[in-house]
Design an enzyme around this catalytic site. Structure first.
Site, PDB file in Angstrom:
ATOM      1  N   SER A 191       0.794  -1.235   0.000  1.00 31.62           N
ATOM      2  CA  SER A 191       0.000   0.000   0.000  1.00 31.62           C
ATOM      3  C   SER A 191       0.821   1.277   0.000  1.00 31.62           C
ATOM      4  O   SER A 191       0.334   2.314  -0.434  1.00 31.62           O
ATOM      5  CB  SER A 191      -0.956   0.001   1.187  1.00 31.62           C
ATOM      6  OG  SER A 191      -0.228  -0.084   2.389  1.00 31.62           O
ATOM      7  N   HIS A 219      -5.581  -4.377  -1.567  1.00 31.24           N
ATOM      8  CA  HIS A 219      -5.448  -3.306  -2.567  1.00 31.24           C
ATOM      9  C   HIS A 219      -5.466  -3.861  -3.994  1.00 31.24           C
ATOM     10  O   HIS A 219      -5.185  -3.122  -4.946  1.00 31.24           O
ATOM     11  CB  HIS A 219      -4.167  -2.501  -2.341  1.00 31.24           C
ATOM     12  CG  HIS A 219      -4.246  -1.580  -1.169  1.00 31.24           C
ATOM     13  ND1 HIS A 219      -4.844  -0.340  -1.217  1.00 31.24           N
ATOM     14  CD2 HIS A 219      -3.836  -1.743   0.117  1.00 31.24           C
ATOM     15  CE1 HIS A 219      -4.787   0.233  -0.030  1.00 31.24           C
ATOM     16  NE2 HIS A 219      -4.180  -0.592   0.797  1.00 31.24           N
ATOM     17  N   LYS A 250     -12.519  -1.484   0.545  1.00 32.23           N
ATOM     18  CA  LYS A 250     -11.803  -0.645  -0.430  1.00 32.23           C
ATOM     19  C   LYS A 250     -12.588  -0.670  -1.756  1.00 32.23           C
ATOM     20  O   LYS A 250     -13.645  -0.053  -1.847  1.00 32.23           O
ATOM     21  CB  LYS A 250     -10.351  -1.104  -0.564  1.00 32.23           C
ATOM     22  CG  LYS A 250      -9.579  -1.027   0.776  1.00 32.23           C
ATOM     23  CD  LYS A 250      -8.099  -1.228   0.620  1.00 32.23           C
ATOM     24  CE  LYS A 250      -7.390  -1.521   1.948  1.00 32.23           C
ATOM     25  NZ  LYS A 250      -7.453  -0.438   2.929  1.00 32.23           N
TER      26      LYS A 250
HETATM   27  C1  LIG Z   1      -3.046  -4.761   2.851  1.00 31.81           C
HETATM   28  C2  LIG Z   1      -4.137  -4.491   3.840  1.00 31.81           C
HETATM   29  N1  LIG Z   1      -4.598  -5.489   4.604  1.00 31.81           N
HETATM   30  C3  LIG Z   1      -5.573  -5.300   5.505  1.00 31.81           C
HETATM   31  C4  LIG Z   1      -6.142  -4.063   5.690  1.00 31.81           C
HETATM   32  C5  LIG Z   1      -7.221  -3.886   6.724  1.00 31.81           C
HETATM   33  O1  LIG Z   1      -8.447  -3.873   6.080  1.00 31.81           O
HETATM   34  P1  LIG Z   1      -9.795  -3.527   6.904  1.00 31.81           P
HETATM   35  O2  LIG Z   1      -9.972  -2.055   6.784  1.00 31.81           O
HETATM   36  O3  LIG Z   1     -10.866  -4.318   6.225  1.00 31.81           O
HETATM   37  O4  LIG Z   1      -9.560  -3.982   8.297  1.00 31.81           O
HETATM   38  C6  LIG Z   1      -5.701  -2.982   4.931  1.00 31.81           C
HETATM   39  C7  LIG Z   1      -6.309  -1.649   5.133  1.00 31.81           C
HETATM   40  O5  LIG Z   1      -5.672  -0.633   5.156  1.00 31.81           O
HETATM   41  C8  LIG Z   1      -4.677  -3.198   3.976  1.00 31.81           C
HETATM   42  O6  LIG Z   1      -4.212  -2.195   3.236  1.00 31.81           O
END
Ligand SMILES: Cc1ncc(COP(=O)(O)O)c(C=O)c1O
Length: 404
Positions: A191, A219, A250
């Site tokens: 990210s 992502h 997302k």
């Molecule tokens: C790679 C990744 N995994 C997990 C998450 C967490 O997702 P959630 O908002 O559904 O808890 C994010 C959110 O920023 C993320 O970018």
């Protein structure tokens, strides 16, 4: 007089908050007065262009998705009222999980309240003291914390391999022949960089050493691959990843929720044993309804994914033409490196004054000297949105001497 323990805690957090402000790392919340969209009203600022959201496909404000959420609210009510195995599983959960499994190319899937929960559930539920879990150095915080939890509770062995370094991964797995289960976890798209994991390479190394691969596609779902089915589709390897985790928060409508996708047995085991399933309410039905409509929307509209890719390509190219240094890549995450943390924060503030909302990230979130503005492009951005944002970038960049 308040108890001493409370005073000590208040004094500590007060000091730390003051330090955050002094070091200019205090996060100020900006309040939006309407739905996530390319343009939104921000309290006190009027209309602004959002260039830092995970609303990759623009589904947060898509009428069909909103209607599906309302329909589920009417049909199933406001709350799940307990954890799943007690009384919180609705037919819409089963339908959503089948749709998600179909989307990412696995036998089954299991929804969680967030992808944070989904990631947290995995290693600690699956591993024991005879096992090993290895994580890419730049994996998301939820994976890092999930591994810390698993280590503390199960006494499994843990390790971190250098970012995208297959040789390092190979060496670490070769040294772990005594481990019964070997789990390797990587983000599909990282990210902060927007980089894509080398999935073919990861799978080859994992297969060589009998390790299982987990890919967090938060992502990548809705973003990568010709029809948005994620990192595996991007590489033509749909169905080959052992376990996929992803978020519903997302590209898939952007509300909340996450899931683990894999074999029937894996999902069944997590239903039986994972603590976020056993001790936390199921995904609200309204969110499940919107997310399911998002999956159907994605399946019916591959042109949205193509538009997202076109928009990202356009914005990246135009930024470079203006003299900025966007990291090269193929994803809609476009980090613009500006150097020092203070420069990133200042630039973000000036852009907001120009009506463009894009967050600056500095040390320690990213390495020293590589502070950046992380632009995130949406399929819903019009060319006019992107061009206006580019004009603001150009003006602010020249003002700060970042570009000439
Ligand atoms: C790679 C990744 N995994 C997990 C998450 C967490 O997702 P959630 O908002 O559904 O808890 C994010 C959110 O920023 C993320 O970018």
């Amino acid at each position: 007089m308040r108890p001493t323990a409370t005073n000590a805690l208040e004094a500590r957090v007060g000091t730390q908050l003051a330090e955050f402000r002094e070091q200019a790392i205090y996060k100020r919340l900006n309040y939006l007065e309407g739905p996530q969209a390319p343009r939104v009203r921000m309290e006190g600022r009027g209309e602004i262009i959002i260039l830092s959201s995970n609303n990759y496909l623009g589904l947060c404000a898509e009428p069909e998705i909103i209607a599906a959420g309302k329909e589920a609210l009417d049909r199933y009510g406001a709350g799940t009222a307990s954890v799943r195995f007690i009384c919180g599983t609705f037919t819409i959960h089963r339908e959503l999980e089948a749709a998600l499994a179909r989307l990412v190319g696995t036998e089954a899937s299991l929804s969680f309240g967030s992808c944070w929960n989904a990631n947290e559930a995995l290693p600690v539920t699956l591993l024991n003291e005879h096992d090993l879990v290895l994580s890419d150095q730049l994996n998301h915080a939820s994976i890092i914390d999930a591994i810390r939890l698993a280590k503390a509770i199960t006494k499994c062995q843990t390790g971190v391999f250098e970012h995208k370094n297959l040789q390092d991964l190979d060496t670490r797995l070769a040294a772990a022949k005594d481990r019964q289960v070997k789990l390797v976890i990587s983000d599909g798209v990282f990210s902060m960089e927007g980089a894509i994991a080398d999935l073919p390479g990861l799978l080859e190394v994992c297969r060589k050493h009998g390790a299982l691969l987990v890919v967090d596609d938060s992502h990548a779902t809705g973003v990568l691959g010709p029809t948005g089915r994620g990192t595996a589709e991007h590489f033509g390897m749909l169905g080959e990843v052992d376990i996929v985790t992803s978020t519903l928060g997302k590209a898939l409508g952007g509300a909340a929720g996450g899931f683990v996708a894999g074999s029937e047995a894996l999902c069944d085991y997590l239903t039986q044993r994972s603590r976020p399933q056993l001790f936390s309410n199921a995904l609200p039905c309204t969110v499940a309804g919107s997310a399911m409509a998002s999956v159907h929307y994605l399946e019916a509209h591959p042109e949205r994914v193509a538009r997202l890719r076109d928009n990202a390509r356009y914005f990246r190219r135009q930024l470079a033409e203006l003299g900025f240094k966007p990291l090269a890549g193929e994803t809609p995450i476009i980090p613009v490196i500006v150097g020092e943390t203070s420069a990133a924060i200042r630039m973000s503030e000036l852009l907001l004054e120009e009506g463009v909302f894009v967050t600056g990230f500095g040390y320690p979130v990213v390495p020293q000297g590589t502070a950046r503005l992380r632009c995130q492009i949406s399929a819903a951005h019009s060319r006019q949105d992107l061009d206006e944002a580019l004009t603001a970038f150009s003006r602010v960049g020249r003002k700060l001497g970042v570009v000439s």
